[in-house]
Design a protein around this motif. Structure first.
Motif, mmCIF file in Angstrom:
data_model
loop_
_atom_site.group_PDB
_atom_site.id
_atom_site.type_symbol
_atom_site.label_atom_id
_atom_site.label_comp_id
_atom_site.label_asym_id
_atom_site.label_seq_id
_atom_site.Cartn_x
_atom_site.Cartn_y
_atom_site.Cartn_z
ATOM 1 N N ASP A 179 35.186 -93.879 -57.437
ATOM 2 C CA ASP A 179 36.402 -93.488 -56.717
ATOM 3 C C ASP A 179 36.251 -93.832 -55.240
ATOM 4 O O ASP A 179 35.143 -93.881 -54.704
ATOM 5 N N TYR A 180 37.391 -94.018 -54.583
ATOM 6 C CA TYR A 180 37.434 -94.437 -53.184
ATOM 7 C C TYR A 180 38.417 -93.536 -52.450
ATOM 8 O O TYR A 180 39.493 -93.248 -52.969
ATOM 9 N N GLU A 181 38.043 -93.078 -51.275
ATOM 10 C CA GLU A 181 38.915 -92.192 -50.499
ATOM 11 C C GLU A 181 38.803 -92.538 -49.024
ATOM 12 O O GLU A 181 37.733 -92.913 -48.541
ATOM 13 N N ILE A 182 39.917 -92.402 -48.322
ATOM 14 C CA ILE A 182 39.947 -92.622 -46.867
ATOM 15 C C ILE A 182 40.335 -91.307 -46.202
ATOM 16 O O ILE A 182 41.328 -90.682 -46.575
ATOM 17 N N TYR A 183 39.541 -90.907 -45.208
ATOM 18 C CA TYR A 183 39.802 -89.702 -44.438
ATOM 19 C C TYR A 183 39.945 -90.091 -42.975
ATOM 20 O O TYR A 183 39.128 -90.832 -42.444
ATOM 21 N N THR A 184 40.960 -89.554 -42.331
ATOM 22 C CA THR A 184 41.134 -89.739 -40.897
ATOM 23 C C THR A 184 40.841 -88.403 -40.233
ATOM 24 O O THR A 184 41.405 -87.371 -40.607
ATOM 25 N N PHE A 185 39.948 -88.424 -39.265
ATOM 26 C CA PHE A 185 39.527 -87.222 -38.556
ATOM 27 C C PHE A 185 40.021 -87.293 -37.130
ATOM 28 O O PHE A 185 40.016 -88.352 -36.509
ATOM 29 N N GLU A 186 40.414 -86.144 -36.630
ATOM 30 C CA GLU A 186 40.772 -86.014 -35.234
ATOM 31 C C GLU A 186 40.298 -84.632 -34.799
ATOM 32 O O GLU A 186 40.005 -83.794 -35.649
ATOM 33 N N ARG A 187 40.273 -84.381 -33.576
ATOM 34 C CA ARG A 187 39.750 -83.150 -32.985
ATOM 35 C C ARG A 187 39.888 -81.914 -33.882
ATOM 36 O O ARG A 187 38.939 -81.190 -34.114
ATOM 37 N N ALA A 216 37.355 -75.989 -34.717
ATOM 38 C CA ALA A 216 37.545 -77.225 -33.945
ATOM 39 C C ALA A 216 37.006 -77.021 -32.536
ATOM 40 O O ALA A 216 36.838 -75.888 -32.093
ATOM 41 N N PRO A 217 36.762 -78.073 -31.811
ATOM 42 C CA PRO A 217 37.002 -79.482 -32.108
ATOM 43 C C PRO A 217 35.790 -80.140 -32.767
ATOM 44 O O PRO A 217 34.658 -79.680 -32.622
ATOM 45 N N LEU A 218 36.054 -81.233 -33.494
ATOM 46 C CA LEU A 218 34.981 -82.043 -34.044
ATOM 47 C C LEU A 218 34.238 -82.720 -32.894
ATOM 48 O O LEU A 218 34.843 -83.081 -31.892
ATOM 49 N N ASP A 219 32.965 -82.891 -33.042
ATOM 50 C CA ASP A 219 32.127 -83.489 -32.002
ATOM 51 C C ASP A 219 32.230 -85.010 -32.060
ATOM 52 O O ASP A 219 31.476 -85.681 -32.763
ATOM 53 N N TYR A 220 33.162 -85.551 -31.310
ATOM 54 C CA TYR A 220 33.430 -86.987 -31.326
ATOM 55 C C TYR A 220 32.256 -87.794 -30.766
ATOM 56 O O TYR A 220 31.965 -88.883 -31.240
#
Length: 140
Positions: free
Chosen positions: A101-109, A123-127
């Motif tokens: 299986d294949y999945e795309i995730y977009t992450f933002e803060r 939050a926030p994610l550590d960019y």
């Protein structure tokens, strides 16, 4: 009549329980099913990636990413669409799982978007960590 009332109450309880279960706070690593990852492609810039082979990375790198993701808690939202509030702090994770299986995730803060939208509770994610991780992967 009591029988129908009991059945209705039971159905209502099941629906309420399912709703609370579905929208509970979860570990981000569990949501992404990180234990079943075979290959990843992590990008911090928006670019067209048609027919790009997703590279195999070391198990150590997958473990590093898993540890990073597990420190965040997310909650499924009822949002159907999502628009970026922090495009400069956005990254995309393409995952190929062991079952193919294949999945795309977009992450933002404070958001994780896929076919569903998750709110990052802590939050926030550590960019900056992600940027360093991408550099490490690309240097190999």
């Amino acid at each position: 009549m009591k029988k129908y009332g009991l059945i209705t109450a039971l159905i209502l309880l099941v629906v309420i329980f399912f709703t609370f279960y579905k929208y509970r706070v979860q570990d981000l690593g569990d949501v992404l099913n990180i234990e079943q990852v075979d290959r990843i492609l992590l990008t911090t810039e928006e670019r067209e990636l048609n027919a790009v082979e997703i590279p195999k990375v070391s198990q150590e790198q997958i473990n590093q990413l898993a540890n990073f993701l597990r420190q965040y808690q997310v909650r499924l939202t009822m949002k159907e669409g999502w628009s970026s509030d922090y495009p400069r702090e956005q990254f995309t994770l393409r995952i190929v799982y062991k079952n193919g299986d294949y999945e795309i995730y977009t992450f933002e803060r404070d958001v994780v978007a896929t076919t569903r939208i998750y709110e990052v509770v802590n939050a926030p994610l550590d960019y900056k960590w992600i940027q360093e991780f991408v550099r490490e992967i690309n240097s190999n």
